[in-house]
Design an enzyme around this catalytic site. Structure first.
Site, PDB file in Angstrom:
ATOM      1  N   THR A   1      21.785   9.828  24.253  1.00  0.00           N
ATOM      2  CA  THR A   1      22.592   8.923  25.081  1.00  0.00           C
ATOM      3  C   THR A   1      22.742   9.435  26.511  1.00  0.00           C
ATOM      4  O   THR A   1      22.761  10.642  26.728  1.00  0.00           O
ATOM      5  CB  THR A   1      23.997   8.843  24.431  1.00  0.00           C
ATOM      6  OG1 THR A   1      23.863   8.217  23.172  1.00  0.00           O
ATOM      7  CG2 THR A   1      25.004   8.093  25.264  1.00  0.00           C
TER       8      THR A   1
ATOM      9  N   GLY B   1      27.708   2.549  17.341  1.00  0.00           N
ATOM     10  CA  GLY B   1      28.372   3.857  17.415  1.00  0.00           C
ATOM     11  C   GLY B   1      29.532   3.865  18.401  1.00  0.00           C
ATOM     12  O   GLY B   1      30.135   2.831  18.698  1.00  0.00           O
ATOM     13  N   ASP B   2      29.817   5.042  18.910  1.00  0.00           N
ATOM     14  CA  ASP B   2      30.972   5.214  19.807  1.00  0.00           C
ATOM     15  C   ASP B   2      30.702   4.770  21.248  1.00  0.00           C
ATOM     16  O   ASP B   2      31.644   4.434  21.968  1.00  0.00           O
ATOM     17  CB  ASP B   2      31.376   6.695  19.844  1.00  0.00           C
ATOM     18  CG  ASP B   2      30.238   7.570  20.378  1.00  0.00           C
ATOM     19  OD1 ASP B   2      29.093   7.414  19.883  1.00  0.00           O
ATOM     20  OD2 ASP B   2      30.470   8.382  21.285  1.00  0.00           O
TER      21      ASP B   2
ATOM     22  N   THR C   1      28.582  11.975  23.979  1.00  0.00           N
ATOM     23  CA  THR C   1      27.321  11.850  23.254  1.00  0.00           C
ATOM     24  C   THR C   1      27.421  12.663  21.980  1.00  0.00           C
ATOM     25  O   THR C   1      27.969  13.756  21.983  1.00  0.00           O
ATOM     26  CB  THR C   1      26.120  12.316  24.102  1.00  0.00           C
ATOM     27  OG1 THR C   1      24.936  12.241  23.281  1.00  0.00           O
ATOM     28  CG2 THR C   1      26.270  13.741  24.606  1.00  0.00           C
ATOM     29  N   GLY C   2      26.918  12.113  20.894  1.00  0.00           N
ATOM     30  CA  GLY C   2      26.998  12.849  19.635  1.00  0.00           C
ATOM     31  C   GLY C   2      27.026  11.904  18.448  1.00  0.00           C
ATOM     32  O   GLY C   2      26.684  10.722  18.587  1.00  0.00           O
TER      33      GLY C   2
ATOM     34  N   GLY D   1      28.262   9.421  16.541  1.00  0.00           N
ATOM     35  CA  GLY D   1      29.237   8.414  16.954  1.00  0.00           C
ATOM     36  C   GLY D   1      30.393   8.161  16.004  1.00  0.00           C
ATOM     37  O   GLY D   1      31.515   7.911  16.440  1.00  0.00           O
TER      38      GLY D   1
ATOM     39  N   ARG E   1      24.554  -1.384  12.858  1.00  0.00           N
ATOM     40  CA  ARG E   1      25.513  -0.287  13.094  1.00  0.00           C
ATOM     41  C   ARG E   1      25.734  -0.106  14.612  1.00  0.00           C
ATOM     42  O   ARG E   1      24.789  -0.154  15.397  1.00  0.00           O
ATOM     43  CB  ARG E   1      24.956   0.995  12.490  1.00  0.00           C
ATOM     44  CG  ARG E   1      25.779   2.256  12.780  1.00  0.00           C
ATOM     45  CD  ARG E   1      25.261   3.015  13.966  1.00  0.00           C
ATOM     46  NE  ARG E   1      25.912   4.305  14.138  1.00  0.00           N
ATOM     47  CZ  ARG E   1      25.841   5.043  15.239  1.00  0.00           C
ATOM     48  NH1 ARG E   1      25.143   4.631  16.268  1.00  0.00           N
ATOM     49  NH2 ARG E   1      26.453   6.192  15.321  1.00  0.00           N
TER      50      ARG E   1
END
Ligand code: ASP
Length: 355
Positions: A221, A251-252, A272-273, A275, A249
């Site tokens: 990201t 994510g964050d 970033t990671g 999510g 799906r």
């Protein structure tokens, strides 16, 4: 004579005691009054402008990096920072700086956003992005779009041209088109590297007969947070999500408070990671909340959330954060994170662990 001397001695003794006690009292009251918890804020003067960026976290190891690959990433991060810096230096807004900087990263196949985004289980690229302004808590986000060339501009359009904060899927695509954003054929986002990553995971899943959790996941990201000369912070994040994601799906990254947050009173954040963890732990907002309610500095708050809270929860990733004074924090709990920042007389670009 002796009596006078004794009396004088007594007076001297009490006087000295008084001086000593008031000295101790002053010392202690000084500590209470002048040692602020948020020491960074107190001693650092405000940077005229500042920008911090990331290109994702994960297993980024020196031993796996060739000189050419290092240079490619370094140059991309450097160019991205320069784009934002020029805008900020010329008196442009933090919003403009993060949008143009993120455009560059979305156009680069090196990062998991825009061109170069990862593939879903069904072989598609579904993109998410969000933006937030530190002045007035304006925010916008889009999720699961497949044909918007610059998803960050889609998020900005939602913020500026609608009454809503988040739009997803076909509706978001229609909104972006109606508002004149560049629409591309979904095949534009494809890169062989990301396609091959998906194929490898699918093969593993076939062999295992189960879902495969890639232990060496790279979170690619991109994100940028900027502070402009007017003292306004803006934060933005753009992603392709996680390889092999399915069922639409999300994510964050497009979730305000999870992947992105900004408030001039505290800080701007882009994450970033993994999510799901960033959503459950409201990571971006948690950094700002710790600053607001616990009076922590941006570095204390960001470090705690990434290297204590998320580590305890086994959630991997990192974030970039910037406060209204231009103090930068870039913690991560993975082996590396593509990251950098720029201020009037300071610049840093890093990829690996720097501790
Ligand atoms: N945070 C993103 C997501 O979970 C992935 C990433 O950072 O690369 O969708």
């Amino acid at each position: 004579m002796l009596a006078i001397n004794t009396k004088a001695m007594k007076n001297l003794y009490f006087f000295s005691l008084l001086v000593l006690m008031s000295f101790i009292a002053c010392e202690n009251s000084d500590k209470v009054v002048t040692t602020p918890i948020n020491s960074e804020k107190a001693i650092q003067k405000k940077a005229e402008y500042a920008m911090v960026i990331h290109g994702g976290a994960g297993t980024i190891l020196k031993e796996n990096m060739t000189d050419e690959k290092y240079k490619e990433y370094y140059d991309a991060l450097d160019s991205a920072l320069k784009i934002g810096e020029k805008i900020l230096k010329d008196g442009g807004t933090s919003l403009d700086a993060i949008e143009k900087t993120i455009h560059f990263m979305e156009d680069s196949p090196l990062f998991n956003s825009g061109k170069g985004a990862v593939f879903t289980h069904d072989g598609k690229n579904e993109l998410d992005a969000s933006v937030m302004l530190g002045n007035g808590r304006k925010a916008g986000a889009i999720g699961g779009v497949t044909n918007v060339k610059h998803p960050i501009s889609g998020a900005i359009a939602v913020m500026e041209k609608s009454d809503h904060v988040m739009m997803v899927g076909k509706g978001a695509e229609e909104f972006c088109k109606l508002n004149g954003l560049e629409i591309v054929d979904p095949s534009y986002f494809r890169t062989e590297r990301r396609w091959n990553s998906l194929q490898k995971i699918l093969e593993k899943e076939k062999d295992m007969g189960a879902l495969y959790e890639n232990p060496d996941y790279k979170y690619g990201t991109v994100g940028a947070v900027a502070l402009d000369k007017s003292g306004n912070i803006a934060a933005g994040t753009s992603t392709g999500g996680m390889t092999n994601k399915r069922y639409n799906r999300i994510g964050d990254s497009p979730i305000i408070g999870a992947g992105t947050y900004a408030d001039n009173n505290t800080c701007g954040v882009s994450c970033t990671g993994h999510g799901e963890f960033f959503i459950r732990y409201a990571v971006a907002y948690d950094v700002a909340a710790r600053m607001e309610y616990k009076n922590e500095s941006v570095a204390e708050a960001a470090e705690y959330v990434i290297n204590k809270k998320l580590v305890d929860a086994k959630g991997s990733g990192g974030l970039i954060a910037l406060d209204a004074y231009g103090n930068v924090s870039m913690p991560f709990n993975t082996p590396g994170m593509y990251r950098g920042y720029i201020k009037p007389d300071e610049k840093m670009i890093e990829m690996y662990e720097s501790k």
